[in-house]
Design an enzyme around this catalytic site. Sequence first.
Site, mmCIF file in Angstrom:
data_model
loop_
_atom_site.group_PDB
_atom_site.id
_atom_site.type_symbol
_atom_site.label_atom_id
_atom_site.label_comp_id
_atom_site.label_asym_id
_atom_site.label_seq_id
_atom_site.Cartn_x
_atom_site.Cartn_y
_atom_site.Cartn_z
ATOM 1 N N ASP A 116 -30.718 -101.448 50.511
ATOM 2 C CA ASP A 116 -30.914 -101.152 51.965
ATOM 3 C C ASP A 116 -31.565 -102.294 52.792
ATOM 4 O O ASP A 116 -31.945 -103.462 51.963
ATOM 5 C CB ASP A 116 -31.654 -99.892 52.226
ATOM 6 C CG ASP A 116 -31.121 -99.522 53.660
ATOM 7 O OD1 ASP A 116 -30.241 -99.718 54.173
ATOM 8 O OD2 ASP A 116 -32.098 -98.599 54.376
ATOM 9 N N GLU A 119 -29.007 -107.138 54.952
ATOM 10 C CA GLU A 119 -28.148 -107.920 55.977
ATOM 11 C C GLU A 119 -28.602 -109.580 55.700
ATOM 12 O O GLU A 119 -27.779 -110.338 55.721
ATOM 13 C CB GLU A 119 -27.888 -107.560 57.011
ATOM 14 C CG GLU A 119 -27.133 -106.431 57.185
ATOM 15 C CD GLU A 119 -27.818 -104.792 56.882
ATOM 16 O OE1 GLU A 119 -29.112 -104.812 56.600
ATOM 17 O OE2 GLU A 119 -27.476 -103.831 56.460
ATOM 18 N N ASP A 197 -25.800 -97.018 59.779
ATOM 19 C CA ASP A 197 -26.338 -95.939 60.352
ATOM 20 C C ASP A 197 -25.598 -95.514 61.537
ATOM 21 O O ASP A 197 -25.489 -95.934 62.819
ATOM 22 C CB ASP A 197 -27.711 -96.646 61.064
ATOM 23 C CG ASP A 197 -28.493 -97.198 59.967
ATOM 24 O OD1 ASP A 197 -28.243 -96.632 58.657
ATOM 25 O OD2 ASP A 197 -29.558 -97.832 60.222
HETATM 26 C C1 LIG Z 1 -21.234 -97.311 61.920
HETATM 27 O O1 LIG Z 1 -22.522 -98.208 61.518
HETATM 28 C C2 LIG Z 1 -22.421 -99.527 61.385
HETATM 29 C C3 LIG Z 1 -23.534 -99.968 61.176
HETATM 30 O O2 LIG Z 1 -24.602 -99.999 62.073
HETATM 31 C C4 LIG Z 1 -21.564 -100.097 62.468
HETATM 32 O O3 LIG Z 1 -21.034 -101.375 62.077
HETATM 33 C C5 LIG Z 1 -20.248 -99.315 62.739
HETATM 34 O O4 LIG Z 1 -19.628 -100.026 63.724
HETATM 35 C C6 LIG Z 1 -20.612 -97.887 63.029
HETATM 36 N N1 LIG Z 1 -19.524 -97.099 63.425
HETATM 37 C C7 LIG Z 1 -19.032 -96.654 64.455
HETATM 38 C C8 LIG Z 1 -17.883 -95.674 64.372
HETATM 39 O O5 LIG Z 1 -19.533 -96.976 65.277
#
Ligand SMILES: *[C@@H]1O[C@H](CO)[C@@H](O)[C@H](O)[C@H]1NC(C)=O
Length: 289
Positions: A116, A119, A197
């Site tokens: 985890d 990045e 997340d």
């Molecule tokens: C879900 O989380 C990821 C990482 O934070 C993000 O890049 C992605 O856009 C998110 N998905 C939505 C549907 O917002």
Amino acid sequence: MLYGWILTTWMDFVVSLLTRHRFPDPKSLAADLHLNGFKAIWMLDPGIKHEDGYFVYDSGSKIDVWIQKADGTPFIGEVWPGPCVFPDYTQSKVRSWWGSLVKDFIYNGVDGIWNDMNEPAVFKSVTKTMPESNIHRGDDEIGGCQNHSYYHNVYGMLMARSTYEGMKLADKDKRPFVLTRAGFIGSQRYAATWTGDNVSNWEHLHMSISMVLQLGLSGQPFSGPDIGGFDGNATPRLFGRWMGIGAMFPFCRGHTESDAIDHEPWSFGEEVLFCSSIVIIAFFWFKLE
Ligand SMILES: *[C@@H]1O[C@H](CO)[C@@H](O)[C@H](O)[C@H]1NC(C)=O
Ligand SMILES: *[C@@H]1O[C@H](CO)[C@@H](O)[C@H](O)[C@H]1NC(C)=O
């Protein structure tokens, strides 16, 4: 297969008093879980606590594995354990060092590893990651010595690769299970991934379908969202629906942030538990047919 997800960084596992108190005997914990039919996935993050006397920090410093600042000293950034240094996985020397630590870690009865924050995430910084001017002394065949902006996108994948190779060292006949939050083209060789997340709402449930399909089209077939959403509280109805769709994803896991209500099928009453069971049974039924 039922998996237990052990949310602890390697650092916490070894040093933090709180976690030492929570997991005083990891080997017995793993044995106990195995006895009950569970496999356990343990979390390893790249941020290593900057602390003399901590064996991971000491052994890494001895062979000079840390990402450097522009001035050539190790970069220190804050993550869960506090001030941390970061292994420079762009060097094969560093990946071997990490792999051998992973190999020893596996002997505690660890079934899989979750990478985890790779990045790499760094707290208290505007960009939420390390400065682009940091220095990686990468191997020649992947680009040599370069700043962080050059290697940022492959850092997470190289960590997953090194973790995968360490698990292979521990048991060459077993296919390693690694889950990584950050990845790049080619990550699928080393790790599964999840969509990060995401929020507990209907919009994110909807978008999780296209995210997982797009990941598949991008070469990463083993992926899925946190069922129920990570950020915030699911309602019984949302969770039930998400289980229904989530059972179809290659990576199927309920999860949530620590401040939210539990996101497990049995957390939302009998109706949701019953529907979730039906979904899972139906899924395995049709898969076996
Ligand atoms: C879900 O989380 C990821 C990482 O934070 C993000 O890049 C992605 O856009 C998110 N998905 C939505 C549907 O917002
Ligand atoms: C990083 O290196 C690239 C060349 O590879 C250069 O263009 C860029 O300005 C450098 N960035 C920083 C922040 O040093």
